[in-house]
Design an enzyme around this catalytic site. Structure first.
Site, short mmCIF file in Angstrom:
data_model
loop_
_atom_site.label_atom_id
_atom_site.label_comp_id
_atom_site.label_asym_id
_atom_site.label_seq_id
_atom_site.Cartn_x
_atom_site.Cartn_y
_atom_site.Cartn_z
N ASN A 108 -1.23 3.31 -1.88
CA ASN A 108 -2.49 3.91 -1.42
C ASN A 108 -2.33 5.41 -1.19
OD1 ASN A 108 -3.41 1.33 -1.49
ND2 ASN A 108 -3.34 0.99 0.71
N HIS A 155 1.90 6.70 -5.14
CA HIS A 155 0.87 7.31 -5.97
C HIS A 155 0.31 8.61 -5.37
CE1 HIS A 155 0.15 3.18 -8.11
NE2 HIS A 155 1.26 3.79 -8.48
P1 OAD Z 1 -6.71 -3.21 -6.65
O1 OAD Z 1 -8.12 -2.83 -6.40
O2 OAD Z 1 -6.26 -3.36 -8.05
O3 OAD Z 1 -6.38 -4.57 -5.91
C1 OAD Z 1 -6.71 -4.80 -4.57
C2 OAD Z 1 -6.23 -6.19 -4.18
O4 OAD Z 1 -6.52 -6.37 -2.81
C3 OAD Z 1 -6.92 -7.34 -4.93
O5 OAD Z 1 -5.93 -8.23 -5.45
C4 OAD Z 1 -7.76 -8.04 -3.86
O6 OAD Z 1 -7.83 -9.45 -4.04
C5 OAD Z 1 -6.98 -7.70 -2.61
N1 OAD Z 1 -7.77 -7.68 -1.37
C6 OAD Z 1 -9.09 -7.40 -1.21
N2 OAD Z 1 -9.43 -7.45 0.07
C7 OAD Z 1 -8.30 -7.76 0.77
C8 OAD Z 1 -7.99 -7.95 2.14
N3 OAD Z 1 -8.93 -7.81 3.09
N4 OAD Z 1 -6.72 -8.26 2.48
C9 OAD Z 1 -5.76 -8.40 1.53
N5 OAD Z 1 -6.00 -8.24 0.22
C10 OAD Z 1 -7.25 -7.92 -0.17
O7 OAD Z 1 -5.80 -2.15 -5.86
P2 OAD Z 1 -4.24 -1.83 -6.03
O8 OAD Z 1 -3.45 -3.05 -6.33
O9 OAD Z 1 -3.84 -1.01 -4.87
O10 OAD Z 1 -3.37 3.70 -8.90
O11 OAD Z 1 -4.26 -0.92 -7.32
C11 OAD Z 1 -3.05 -0.39 -7.76
C12 OAD Z 1 -3.27 0.98 -8.32
O12 OAD Z 1 -4.30 0.93 -9.31
C13 OAD Z 1 -3.80 2.00 -7.31
O13 OAD Z 1 -2.77 2.58 -6.54
C14 OAD Z 1 -4.43 3.00 -8.21
C15 OAD Z 1 -5.16 2.07 -9.14
O14 OAD Z 1 -5.43 2.54 -10.38
C16 OAD Z 1 -3.55 4.98 -9.24
O15 OAD Z 1 -4.57 5.60 -8.97
C17 OAD Z 1 -2.37 5.57 -9.95
#
Ligand code: OAD
Length: 284
Positions: A108, A155
């Protein structure tokens, strides 16, 4: 009401407690850990990408083509995120980080882990106290081992800029000019500043990946919290702990590509699962 950890096997709970006491628990977080702070995830409905294609906003090519448009999106995100506060998941992790139990690697760029660490700083007003709804801070817990290691921000950070000419990294917005309009310029060389975040197609900072993967190797338990686990190399962090024989617990209401490989999947929001699983340093 059932607790999200009711079905967690005893051997996993024992491993979590042991890892906390040895400082070998790693929290690997993504956008979902901040969802309940009011920050939309990237890929969910109503996600951060605002119905745009990531490659139109978060690539070096996009920035070269349209710096104003890219900055407009980052100004919008920063203004929105600046109003958000850490939630109980960030705060629980911060308490344990001050107690020497947890290290944090995050994808994040929202700065909420850092803010939670400030709020949990021993002696800080945000650290519990009479009338506070926050969990007890590390003051009531095991002996502290000094300030926590700063989280690895794989990131980058929305609250920093990097000069495209001289490479200088500075906190942003500037204290003496908090206006958030148009592309800002460098105070040292007047070069064009860019957000100090990692864009698609860019390499992660080697010092960050070195620390993240060393911590993943040293961890006996890694919590993969609120990430879709699809963006590499970051998504390799929990896999590194697994490869070393450690336990990986995924905290996510949804299925991800990691779910089938991890030791255990806790299907609950981070604000419920993290405090339930870790307790607080005074009350594990
Ligand atoms: P995503 O938006 O891809 O995934 C978010 C995850 O959080 C999903 O699997 C949801 O199911 C889960 N989620 C939602 N609400 C939740 C809650 N209350 N508690 C726990 N989990 C929950 O976000 P990231 O995995 O962070 O990179 O994405 C990875 C990277 O993709 C980011 O850092 C960014 C993006 O492109 C860059 O900008 C380089």
């Amino acid at each position: 009401m059932p607790s999200p950890i009711d079905t967690v096997p005893g051997f996993v709970l024992d491993a979590v407690r042991k890892a906390l006491s040895e400082g070998r628990l790693l929290a690997f977080t993504g956008a979902g850990v901040s969802a309940e702070s009011g920050i939309p995830t990237f890929r969910g409905p109503g996600g951060m990408w605002r119905n745009k294609r990531p490659e139109d906003l978060a690539t070096p090519e996009a920035f070269r083509r349209d710096p104003e448009g890219v900055w407009e999106w980052y100004h919008w995100r920063r203004a929105r995120i600046a109003r958000c506060r850490p939630n109980e998941a960030h705060l629980t992790l911060a308490s344990w980080a001050w107690a020497g139990g947890v290290r944090i690697v995050t994808q994040n760029v929202d700065g909420l882990h850092d803010l939670a660490l400030e709020l949990r700083r021993p002696g800080s007003l945000g650290q519990g106290g009479a009338g506070s709804s926050l969990a007890p801070g590390p003051g009531s817990g095991p002996p502290r081992r000094g300030p926590p290691e700063p989280p690895v921000r794989l990131h980058g950070s929305l609250f920093h800029t990097r000069c495209t000419a001289c490479g200088n990294v500075t906190p942003y917005p500037f204290e003496d000019d908090p206006s958030e309009e148009g592309p800002p310029t460098c105070r040292q060389c007047e070069g064009l500043l860019r957000p100090a975040v990692v864009w698609f197609g860019e390499a992660l900072a080697p010092e960050d990946t070195d620390r993240a993967f060393r911590w993943a190797t040293e961890a006996t338990v890694t919590l993969s919290i609120g990430t879709s686990a699809v963006v590499f190399p970051a998504a390799q962090v929990p896999l590194t702990t697994l490869a070393g024989g450690g336990i990986v617990i995924e905290i996510n209401p949804e299925e991800t590509p990691l779910s089938a490989q991890c030791t255990l999947h806790v299907r609950a929001p981070a604000v419920q699962a993290v405090p339930a699983l870790l307790g607080s340093p005074g009350h594990p």
